[in-house]
Design a protein around this motif. Structure first.
Motif, PDB file in Angstrom:
ATOM      1  N   LEU A 167      24.881 -38.456  -0.037  1.00  0.00           N
ATOM      2  CA  LEU A 167      23.762 -38.582  -0.964  1.00  0.00           C
ATOM      3  C   LEU A 167      22.950 -39.834  -0.656  1.00  0.00           C
ATOM      4  O   LEU A 167      21.720 -39.829  -0.742  1.00  0.00           O
ATOM      5  N   HIS A 168      23.634 -40.909  -0.273  1.00  0.00           N
ATOM      6  CA  HIS A 168      22.928 -42.151   0.065  1.00  0.00           C
ATOM      7  C   HIS A 168      22.095 -41.973   1.330  1.00  0.00           C
ATOM      8  O   HIS A 168      20.976 -42.499   1.415  1.00  0.00           O
ATOM      9  N   SER A 169      22.615 -41.229   2.296  1.00  0.00           N
ATOM     10  CA  SER A 169      21.835 -40.953   3.515  1.00  0.00           C
ATOM     11  C   SER A 169      20.583 -40.157   3.192  1.00  0.00           C
ATOM     12  O   SER A 169      19.493 -40.439   3.709  1.00  0.00           O
ATOM     13  N   LEU A 170      20.721 -39.164   2.311  1.00  0.00           N
ATOM     14  CA  LEU A 170      19.558 -38.390   1.881  1.00  0.00           C
ATOM     15  C   LEU A 170      18.566 -39.272   1.120  1.00  0.00           C
ATOM     16  O   LEU A 170      17.354 -39.096   1.236  1.00  0.00           O
ATOM     17  N   ILE A 175      13.268 -42.011   0.655  1.00  0.00           N
ATOM     18  CA  ILE A 175      12.357 -43.137   0.437  1.00  0.00           C
ATOM     19  C   ILE A 175      11.468 -43.366   1.659  1.00  0.00           C
ATOM     20  O   ILE A 175      10.324 -43.827   1.520  1.00  0.00           O
ATOM     21  N   ILE A 176      11.968 -43.033   2.839  1.00  0.00           N
ATOM     22  CA  ILE A 176      11.133 -43.139   4.043  1.00  0.00           C
ATOM     23  C   ILE A 176       9.991 -42.132   3.981  1.00  0.00           C
ATOM     24  O   ILE A 176       8.829 -42.461   4.247  1.00  0.00           O
ATOM     25  N   VAL A 177      10.305 -40.893   3.596  1.00  0.00           N
ATOM     26  CA  VAL A 177       9.269 -39.857   3.482  1.00  0.00           C
ATOM     27  C   VAL A 177       8.252 -40.235   2.416  1.00  0.00           C
ATOM     28  O   VAL A 177       7.034 -40.098   2.623  1.00  0.00           O
ATOM     29  N   GLU A 178       8.724 -40.735   1.263  1.00  0.00           N
ATOM     30  CA  GLU A 178       7.807 -41.130   0.197  1.00  0.00           C
ATOM     31  C   GLU A 178       6.899 -42.266   0.651  1.00  0.00           C
ATOM     32  O   GLU A 178       5.710 -42.305   0.301  1.00  0.00           O
ATOM     33  N   ALA A 179       7.444 -43.198   1.414  1.00  0.00           N
ATOM     34  CA  ALA A 179       6.635 -44.307   1.922  1.00  0.00           C
ATOM     35  C   ALA A 179       5.552 -43.810   2.877  1.00  0.00           C
ATOM     36  O   ALA A 179       4.409 -44.300   2.854  1.00  0.00           O
ATOM     37  N   VAL A 184      14.906 -33.579  -5.406  1.00  0.00           N
ATOM     38  CA  VAL A 184      16.210 -33.225  -5.991  1.00  0.00           C
ATOM     39  C   VAL A 184      17.228 -34.350  -5.803  1.00  0.00           C
ATOM     40  O   VAL A 184      18.073 -34.583  -6.686  1.00  0.00           O
ATOM     41  N   VAL A 185      17.134 -35.065  -4.695  1.00  0.00           N
ATOM     42  CA  VAL A 185      18.056 -36.185  -4.467  1.00  0.00           C
ATOM     43  C   VAL A 185      17.796 -37.294  -5.480  1.00  0.00           C
ATOM     44  O   VAL A 185      18.737 -37.816  -6.106  1.00  0.00           O
ATOM     45  N   PHE A 186      16.538 -37.686  -5.659  1.00  0.00           N
ATOM     46  CA  PHE A 186      16.193 -38.709  -6.645  1.00  0.00           C
ATOM     47  C   PHE A 186      16.649 -38.286  -8.039  1.00  0.00           C
ATOM     48  O   PHE A 186      17.139 -39.096  -8.819  1.00  0.00           O
TER      49      PHE A 186
END
Length: 205
Positions: free
Chosen positions: A3-6, A11-15, A98-100
């Motif tokens: 889950l932490h890897s996801l 956060i990279i995609v959101e950035a 979904v991860v967030f």
């Protein structure tokens, strides 16, 4: 760990998406970096402030700021190639949602919050970063423009939390909730599903 890897991918995609939004608004490099960090980390920060959960994730783990800010700045130099990856970004954005959401639910569960607060915590974590991005870009937030976004987050959190309350296995419910939420979001994108709009045109005078 999974889950932490996801989460890091999310956060990279959101950035990256925030940096592109900043570019469409002709922001300078400081604006690009700031918008990337706010979008990627804003949902979790608002959640923790509301729940009184300290320190905030990026305060406890400052490298989150380096990852999101650095990714946003890197986007400036690779932006010309990113339009070829639109479908991939839409998929990863759905994964991030979904991860967030699950992370937000877990934080509230750890704090022994009531059921409705757990669901709200997941939705805040999943959706508020994008709302902050749109507000800073002077746009009507995507969340309020018919898209099945908050609904997906709410459903994901609901499935996960109800399963845990019923005593089912955590990993099983996490997988089921993520799969259901991701499937709904991708189908909504594929078929153009959305929430009904409220249109009011009458003049009161």
């Amino acid at each position: 760990m999974f889950l932490h890897s996801l989460y890091l991918i999310a956060i990279i995609v959101e950035a990256i998406t925030a940096a592109l939004a900043a570019g469409r608004r002709n922001m300078d490099w400081v604006g690009v970096c700031t918008l990337g960090c706010v979008t990627a980390l804003g949902g979790g920060s608002v959640r923790d402030v509301l729940l009184g959960n300290h320190p905030l994730a990026w305060v406890e783990h400052p490298f989150y700021l380096l990852i999101t800010g650095g990714t946003a700045l890197l986007t400036i130099f690779i932006s010309r190639f990113l339009h070829h990856l639109r479908k991939l970004f839409l998929f990863l954005d759905a994964v991030g949602l979904v991860v967030f959401t699950l992370i937000g639910c877990n934080v509230a569960i750890t704090l022994t919050m009531p059921f409705i607060i757990i669901i709200a915590s997941g939705m805040i974590t999943g959706c508020v970063g994008g709302v902050l991005r749109d507000i800073l870009c002077a746009d009507i937030p995507l969340l309020f423009r018919q898209e099945l976004y908050a609904v997906v987050s709410a459903l994901t959190g609901l499935i996960y939390t109800v399963g845990l309350c019923a005593g089912l296995n955590n990993e099983l419910m996490m997988t089921l909730a993520m799969s259901s939420g991701l499937a709904l979001r991708l189908m909504a994108l594929r078929f153009g599903w959305g929430m009904p709009k409220f249109i009011y045109t009458k003049n009161l005078h």
